[in-house]
Structures are given as C-alpha cells and as structure tokens.
Design a protein around this motif. Structure first.
Motif, short mmCIF file in Angstrom:
data_model
loop_
_atom_site.label_atom_id
_atom_site.label_comp_id
_atom_site.label_asym_id
_atom_site.label_seq_id
_atom_site.Cartn_x
_atom_site.Cartn_y
_atom_site.Cartn_z
N UNK A 1 58.12 23.37 -19.14
CA UNK A 1 56.72 23.27 -19.50
C UNK A 1 56.07 24.65 -19.47
N UNK A 2 54.99 24.85 -20.22
CA UNK A 2 54.27 26.13 -20.17
C UNK A 2 53.82 26.50 -18.76
N UNK A 3 53.45 25.50 -17.98
CA UNK A 3 53.02 25.75 -16.60
C UNK A 3 54.16 26.34 -15.79
N UNK A 4 55.37 25.78 -15.94
CA UNK A 4 56.53 26.27 -15.19
C UNK A 4 56.93 27.66 -15.65
N UNK A 5 56.93 27.89 -16.95
CA UNK A 5 57.30 29.21 -17.48
C UNK A 5 56.35 30.27 -16.95
N UNK A 6 55.04 29.99 -16.95
CA UNK A 6 54.08 30.98 -16.49
C UNK A 6 54.20 31.22 -14.99
N UNK B 1 56.96 31.02 -13.21
CA UNK B 1 58.15 31.84 -13.03
C UNK B 1 57.89 33.28 -13.45
N UNK B 2 57.19 33.44 -14.57
CA UNK B 2 56.87 34.79 -15.05
C UNK B 2 55.95 35.51 -14.06
N UNK B 3 55.05 34.78 -13.43
CA UNK B 3 54.13 35.40 -12.47
C UNK B 3 54.88 35.92 -11.25
N UNK B 4 55.88 35.17 -10.80
CA UNK B 4 56.69 35.64 -9.67
C UNK B 4 57.38 36.95 -10.03
N UNK B 5 57.91 36.99 -11.24
CA UNK B 5 58.60 38.21 -11.66
C UNK B 5 57.63 39.38 -11.77
N UNK C 1 62.11 46.30 -14.64
CA UNK C 1 63.28 47.18 -14.76
C UNK C 1 64.57 46.48 -14.36
N UNK C 2 64.48 45.36 -13.63
CA UNK C 2 65.69 44.72 -13.10
C UNK C 2 66.21 43.68 -14.08
N UNK C 3 67.43 43.90 -14.59
CA UNK C 3 68.03 42.97 -15.56
C UNK C 3 66.98 42.51 -16.58
N UNK C 4 66.44 43.43 -17.37
CA UNK C 4 65.24 43.16 -18.17
C UNK C 4 65.40 42.07 -19.23
N UNK C 5 66.63 41.79 -19.65
CA UNK C 5 66.83 40.78 -20.70
C UNK C 5 67.01 39.38 -20.15
N UNK C 6 66.96 39.24 -18.82
CA UNK C 6 67.30 37.97 -18.20
C UNK C 6 66.04 37.29 -17.64
N UNK C 7 65.97 35.99 -17.81
CA UNK C 7 64.92 35.14 -17.26
C UNK C 7 63.56 35.44 -17.86
N UNK C 8 62.51 35.11 -17.15
CA UNK C 8 61.19 34.97 -17.77
C UNK C 8 60.31 36.21 -17.60
#
Length: 469
Positions: free
Chosen positions: A443-448, A450-454, A462-469
């Motif tokens: 869901x958009x809520x979950x994606x955001x 996860x992205x906020x944690x990152x 800079x860490x594994x930039x192509x991976x995850x959200x």
C-alpha cells in the motif's frame, strides 16, 4: 549506472584501508561482479576489503562525506542481484572472520560478518550446541549476508527466520558511526528494536559487522524420510499429522515435484533415486528430539499412519548420517540441478500454508497457458508456505525467447500470490530484481513508511542505492 567515483575519494579510501585492504585488480574483482547464475553482472572502480569494524566505519565515513554510494557484499550467494554493484564502491566483508565470543551459559555465539554459516555450525558444535539455520549455500553464505537478507532456510518451521535467531548486532550506520548492540538478552523492551530494522534491510540501513547468534541444544535423536505422495494436498495433510505426532518437533518438511528430482538425477553426479518407483511429488521430512529414540519412533508412527490411509505411496528412511545427507542433497541441489536446463524464471514466494496446493494448481495452469511446453520445477518449504516456483523453457526450446518473457510471466505468478495474501519474496529479499515490483503489492502507506525509515538513517541514500524503497 552510478556516477564515476572521484579520484580523491579513491585516494582517501586507499589511505584508510592500507596495504592489502583494497583492490582494483580486474581478476580479483571479476568473481565478485557476477551473480552465480550468471543473470546479474556489474562493475566497480574499487573493492574495499576491511578487516575490522573500525575499517568499515572509516570507509563508510569517507563515502558518506563525499556522497559516494556503496554496495555491500558477503559471500555473493544472493539470488536477487542486491550484492552486485553497478558502479558503486564494493565493500566486501570477507576478511572479517573472527568468532569473538562463545558462551554456553547464555547460549550465544558472536561472529563477525564474514564468518560462513558452515563455520558458525562448526563453532556451535564445538560447544555441544547448534545454530539451526540451514542453507544449501552454507559453505559460502556469511553472517552479514544471511542477517541482512533475513534468510529463511529449511528449519523455519521450528525455529523461525534469521530475525528469530539474532540476539544482538554490531553495525556501521550510513553516517560512519558504529552502533554496538551485541547484547545477549532474550528480553529488552527499551524502545524501538534497531537490530530488527537492520535484519532484512539488505545493507540499506547500515553494514552489519557482527552478530550475536542464538544457540540451541543438540538433539539426541533425529529421523529423516523421503516420501512419495500423489499431490501437494496429500503433503499438506501429512504436515498437519506430523506436527501433531511430534508435538511440534518437525525440523523440516520440504516439498519437491518430480521434475526437480529428475533434474538432480540427471545433472548432479552421485544422485540416486531413493524410491523404486516414480511419484508426482515428494516430501522430505525431518523430526528431532532431545529424547533418545523419540524422533525415530515418531517417524515410524507417522509413516505407518500415512501408508495405512493411502496418503503415502512409499517412503525411504535414512538409517545412517550418510544416507540422511544423501536425501537432503536431493533437496539442496534443486536449484543447481536446473542450471544445465536453460533459461528459467525463478520465483521465491510464500502463501499461507493452507493455500500452497491452491497456489501450485493456479500457477501451473496460468504458466502452461502463457508458455505452452514450459517445464515447471516447484519445490520448497511446505512447512512455512515458501515455494520456489521455477518456470523453465521447453525441453529443446531456445533460451532467448523464454528469457525475454520473464517479467511478464513473473507478474502473472506474483498476481496469483498477492490474491492469496502472499509475498513475492519469501526469504531472499528484494535486491535489484524485485524492488520496483514490490511497490505494486504494498500500500502507499506502507511504501512511504519504509521510505521514511530509510531517509532518516540514510538521507544521502549511499547504502545499496538500488535496493528497497
């Protein structure tokens, strides 16, 4: 492709790592830039080979200051491309191989990121303990890798995923600071659990440099059986009975289709068919107990019941450790046995255990309609609902057309998984292969979230930039 790394950054990295702590030699780099199935390849201008946590912190600190991306690699056994750099600095933990602590009272073993799983097993055995994570790649998979991908393996049914087996972590965060969370505690409710964020983060929230691993007693009895069954539905009924019969002492309950067994017989030297006749499906079951003779007795009762009511067509029970290893080798070689068979679409999915048979039936029908003549090799952890669902090109068909339809075909499989409340990545992570696909099923809520944690921990990404959200 990542932007070129500035020359001054390379000079600083060489200075902090010292002689022997880095490489730009093409022959040294080559095997680290290719995924073992030859599906993913990459490039890097610089290989960092830190020996200590302080070395890792120095490397990450330099890169953080310059905004230079890093890809972290352990044993290079990943199956989703997350460990293969595309122009980033490559940081390998291969030289971090110390067992720092082994405590039989706390039942904990502290191992650095580059220690292989097989070395962890050996160290635990030397204490008369066991670490119950079983992976086919145990000789090359490393602590940092299986922690960062939250690896599953064959004993999840009884012991859970890697996150259930880690008491504490040490890690270098994306700003270059060291977080020492190598606790031995089973209980700690003092706020957010940072180690659980790092477990399964695939190197995006920091570099795991050491882990405090949870150990268990060595079992006094063990029974392994290779069982022929008619269908996944029969296997599901057997699983329920096995758990009841043993009081939950089922170590593993693996499902394999006949085609995968045929591949192993054909392509893996020394493999023998354990049963006299062919069967559509097979279960590899393992029971264990702390009581001498208990696992063997439970297996005998279980098999007798299954044969009597017709759920089991035939079974072979290992009488020696060598026989048990031979039975397990058939399961562990399911993926390697596919390599000579040509182009394959691989899926690492999970559905509720009760829906495994439904998934296999629906996915098979969809794939055979989408690619007539395709060969389907399904196998995996029936006990926890994780199926490795592999769709191979038709026998004798060319590789290229099949490979070209991979994404479209995988979308069909993943949609079926999602319709059953499942996951498109059960135990291998998302990596470069599934990151964008995952957005479709969250869901958009979950994606955001996860992205906020990152963003909070790695604002420069800079860490594994192509991976995850």
């Amino acid at each position: 492709m990542t932007a070129p790394v500035p020359a001054d950054v390379l000079s600083r990295l060489k200075a902090v790592l010292g002689e022997g702590g880095w490489s730009q030699d093409p022959q040294t780099l080559a095997p680290k830039l290719l995924e073992w199935r030859d599906r993913w390849s990459g490039e890097t201008p610089f290989l960092a080979l830190p020996r200590t946590t302080a070395d890792v912190a120095a490397v990450v600190g330099v890169c953080a200051e310059a905004g230079t991306p890093i890809t972290v690699q352990g044993g290079n056994t990943g199956l989703v491309g997350g460990q293969i750099p595309q122009g980033e600095i490559l940081l390998s933990t291969e030289r971090m191989r110390a067992i720092r602590e082994a405590d039989a009272f706390d039942d904990v073993l502290v191992a650095e990121a580059g220690v292989t799983l097989s070395a962890v097993h050996e160290a635990a055995a030397g204490m008369n303990r066991r670490f119950p994570l079983g992976l086919a790649s145990e000789g090359s998979a490393t602590v940092g890798g299986f922690v960062s991908t939250n690896a599953g393996g064959t004993q999840v049914l009884r012991y859970g995923m890697t996150r259930n087996l880690v008491l504490g972590l040490e890690a270098v965060l994306p700003n270059g600071e060291v977080w020492n969370g190598l606790k031995h505690l089973r209980k700690d409710n003092t706020g957010y659990d940072l180690k659980q964020l790092l477990i399964g983060a695939e190197g995006t929230l920091g570099v795991v440099t050491a882990a405090a691993l949870k150990l268990f007693p060595v079992m006094a009895s063990r029974a392994v059986a290779f069982i022929g069954v008619e269908s996944p539905e029969a296997a599901l009924k057997l699983l329920v009975r096995a758990k009841d019969e043993t009081g939950g002492a089922v170590e593993a309950f693996e499902l394999m289709g006949r085609l995968g067994v045929d591949f192993a017989l054909r392509n893996i030297a020394g493999t023998r068919d354990p049963l006299a006749e062919r069967h559509p499906w097979y279960v590899l079951a393992e029971f264990s107990s702390g009581e001498p003779g208990s696992a063997e007795a439970a297996m005998e009762r279980f098999l007798a019941w299954g044969l009597e009511i017709g759920l089991i067509a035939d079974a072979a029970v290992a009488q020696t450790e060598a026989q048990a290893k031979a039975l397990w080798a058939i399961r562990e070689n399911q993926s390697p046995a596919q390599k000579p068979e040509g182009a394959t679409w691989k899926h690492d999915v999970s559905v509720p255990v009760s829906r495994v048979a439904d998934f296999l039936r629906e996915a098979d029908a969809a794939m055979r309609a989408f690619v007539p003549g395709c060969r389907i090799a399904a196998f995996g952890h029936m006990g926890d609902g994780n199926i490795h669902y592999d769709v191979l090109r038709g026998d004798g068909a060319p590789d290229a057309p099949h490979a070209a339809r991979r994404d479209e075909g995988s979308r069909i499989v993943h949609d079926i998984v999602a319709s059953m409340g499942g996951s498109i990545s059960a135990e291998h992570g998302l990596g470069s292969m599934k990151t964008e696909e995952a957005r479709r099923y969250k869901s958009p809520v979950e994606v955001e979230a996860l992205a906020a944690i990152r963003r909070a921990l790695d604002p420069k990404r800079i860490m594994n930039p192509r991976v995850l959200f």
